[in-house]
Scaffold this active site. Structure first.
Site, PDB file in Angstrom:
ATOM      1  N   ARG A 121       0.439  -7.820   6.867  1.00  0.00           N
ATOM      2  CA  ARG A 121      -0.488  -7.812   5.729  1.00  0.00           C
ATOM      3  C   ARG A 121       0.085  -8.500   4.499  1.00  0.00           C
ATOM      4  O   ARG A 121      -0.602  -8.611   3.484  1.00  0.00           O
ATOM      5  CB  ARG A 121      -0.875  -6.371   5.358  1.00  0.00           C
ATOM      6  CG  ARG A 121      -2.018  -5.795   6.172  1.00  0.00           C
ATOM      7  CD  ARG A 121      -2.584  -4.537   5.522  1.00  0.00           C
ATOM      8  NE  ARG A 121      -3.165  -4.809   4.212  1.00  0.00           N
ATOM      9  CZ  ARG A 121      -3.530  -3.864   3.335  1.00  0.00           C
ATOM     10  NH1 ARG A 121      -3.356  -2.591   3.638  1.00  0.00           N
ATOM     11  NH2 ARG A 121      -4.037  -4.199   2.172  1.00  0.00           N
ATOM     12  N   LYS A 122       1.316  -8.976   4.581  1.00  0.00           N
ATOM     13  CA  LYS A 122       1.933  -9.579   3.410  1.00  0.00           C
ATOM     14  C   LYS A 122       1.602 -11.072   3.311  1.00  0.00           C
ATOM     15  O   LYS A 122       0.918 -11.631   4.157  1.00  0.00           O
ATOM     16  CB  LYS A 122       3.441  -9.347   3.439  1.00  0.00           C
ATOM     17  CG  LYS A 122       3.825  -7.862   3.436  1.00  0.00           C
ATOM     18  CD  LYS A 122       3.209  -7.110   2.260  1.00  0.00           C
ATOM     19  CE  LYS A 122       3.736  -5.689   2.106  1.00  0.00           C
ATOM     20  NZ  LYS A 122       3.222  -4.759   3.122  1.00  0.00           N
ATOM     21  N   ILE A 123       2.118 -11.733   2.242  1.00  0.00           N
ATOM     22  CA  ILE A 123       1.780 -13.128   1.975  1.00  0.00           C
ATOM     23  C   ILE A 123       2.171 -14.020   3.144  1.00  0.00           C
ATOM     24  O   ILE A 123       1.391 -14.848   3.613  1.00  0.00           O
ATOM     25  CB  ILE A 123       2.480 -13.617   0.690  1.00  0.00           C
ATOM     26  CG1 ILE A 123       2.122 -12.712  -0.497  1.00  0.00           C
ATOM     27  CG2 ILE A 123       2.091 -15.077   0.402  1.00  0.00           C
ATOM     28  CD1 ILE A 123       0.650 -12.652  -0.813  1.00  0.00           C
TER      29      ILE A 123
END
Length: 368
Positions: free
Chosen positions: A178-180
């Site tokens: 879910r991170k960049i």
């Protein structure tokens, strides 16, 4: 419509295949390349990839000299891994309320929480928005305290022209899907501090120092390494970082524009001289709305949403151990019940965002 979709493709597959063909699967050259790329982007001398951001925080705390029984100041509104790492080091998290406009720790409330047991301050860059690091660093300097940035969501975010992860004594990133950018699972500690770097390098790999023939074990360390398979994904992802952040910022601007006319929704606030990565696009609903009912109604219409994150003092472990009243942390308590995360990822179209905003407006109107 999903909440998040990682940006992965054939380049990542080819990079993984290269590692598998090499037979070097544990921490190796791909991890070293990944660390170099992140360090160059952040603008620090040292970067250490780890098995997760949680293990990265644990390493940073121990390397910063946090000992069992010490206290570490953290914001109450954060994913519990922030405080869990403090607990794992045998220390005590001290919760500070947030600024409801930014969801970040309120610096004006920090000094009153500092005691003779305080060993570190750990701000969280909420959802990819860097905290007010000038104010936090000023307080830390007065009390001779290290600052560990929980920058899990903030790779690519900046504060007054400086990259997240370079704003304190050390910074910690996450590469969860879910991170960049993602490596599947994984984290990284960044620091300019040579002494911390030396300790992290030893602690990350069983407390070992390699000699000419074999290793000497000089600390009771950990196995917190990242495999080269995951490092290979990270190398490719770093090549996409700037474009991914720019696209998220562009789509967040679409949300801001379309939600401006929706009653009962406060869109994200970004202070001057700060850039937001929008790892998550989180709005604040008026208190009259039942946020959980909104999540259910949006799901029924095919749109995945979720809470912003957690007010940790409300979670069973922390509630039972510390027994902090909601009145002591009113803004974090409000955010826990009223913050709503909407879908945001680079592949999302403006038409899909328009559908999310229209549906949210309809759901809120149905609640009155």
């Amino acid at each position: 419509m999903r909440l998040n979709v990682p940006d992965l493709g054939s380049e990542e597959l080819a990079s993984i295949a290269e590692v598998l063909e090499s037979g070097y699967l544990t921490q190796g050259p791909k991890v070293a390349e990944f660390e170099r790329l992140v360090a160059e982007h952040v603008g620090v001398e040292h970067a250490f990839a780890t098995s997760s951001a949680t293990t990265g925080i644990h390493l940073a705390l121990r390397a910063a000299g946090v000992e069992p029984g010490d206290e570490v100041i953290v914001p109450d509104f954060s994913f519990p891994a922030t405080a869990n790492a403090v607990i794992q080091q045998g220390a005590i998290p001290v919760f500070v309320d947030i600024n409801l406009a930014t969801f970040n720790m309120n610096p004006a409330l920090i000094e009153s929480k500092i005691t003779e047991k305080t060993a570190a301050i750990m701000p969280v860059h909420a959802f990819g928005l860097p905290a007010d690091m000038d104010a936090i660093n000023e307080i830390a300097a007065r009390h001779n305290l290290p600052v560990i940035e929980d920058a899990a969501c903030a790779l690519g975010g900046t504060f007054k022209g400086r990259e997240a992860g370079s704003l304190g004594t050390a910074g910690v990133f996450s590469f969860h899907p879910r991170k960049i950018i993602t490596t599947g699972e994984g984290g990284l500690v960044s620091t300019q501090n040579a002494e911390m770097a030396e300790r992290i390098a030893v602690l990350r790999t069983h407390g070992a120092v390699r000699g000419s023939h074999f290793m000497s074990f000089v600390e009771a360390g950990y196995n917190y390494r990242l495999s080269d398979v995951l490092g290979a994904i990270g190398v490719v992802q770093m090549g996409k970082l700037r474009d991914l952040v720019a696209k998220r910022q562009e789509l967040a601007g679409v949300y801001n524009r379309l939600l401006a006319g929706v009653q009962g929704v406060q869109t994200p606030t970004v202070p001057a001289e700060t850039t937001h990565t929008y790892q998550s696009y989180v709005v604040l609903l008026d208190a009259k709305y039942d946020r959980n009912a909104v999540i259910d109604a949006m799901r029924e219409r095919g749109i995945e949403t979720t809470l912003g994150t957690y007010s940790m003092h409300l979670q069973p472990y922390f509630s039972e151990r510390f027994g902090i009243a909601d009145e002591e942390l009113p803004q974090a308590t409000r955010a826990h019940s009223s913050a709503l995360t909407l879908p945001l990822y680079p592949q999302l179209t403006e038409a899909e965002i328009a559908s999310v905003c229209e549906t949210l407006g309809e759901v809120l109107a149905s609640q009155g």
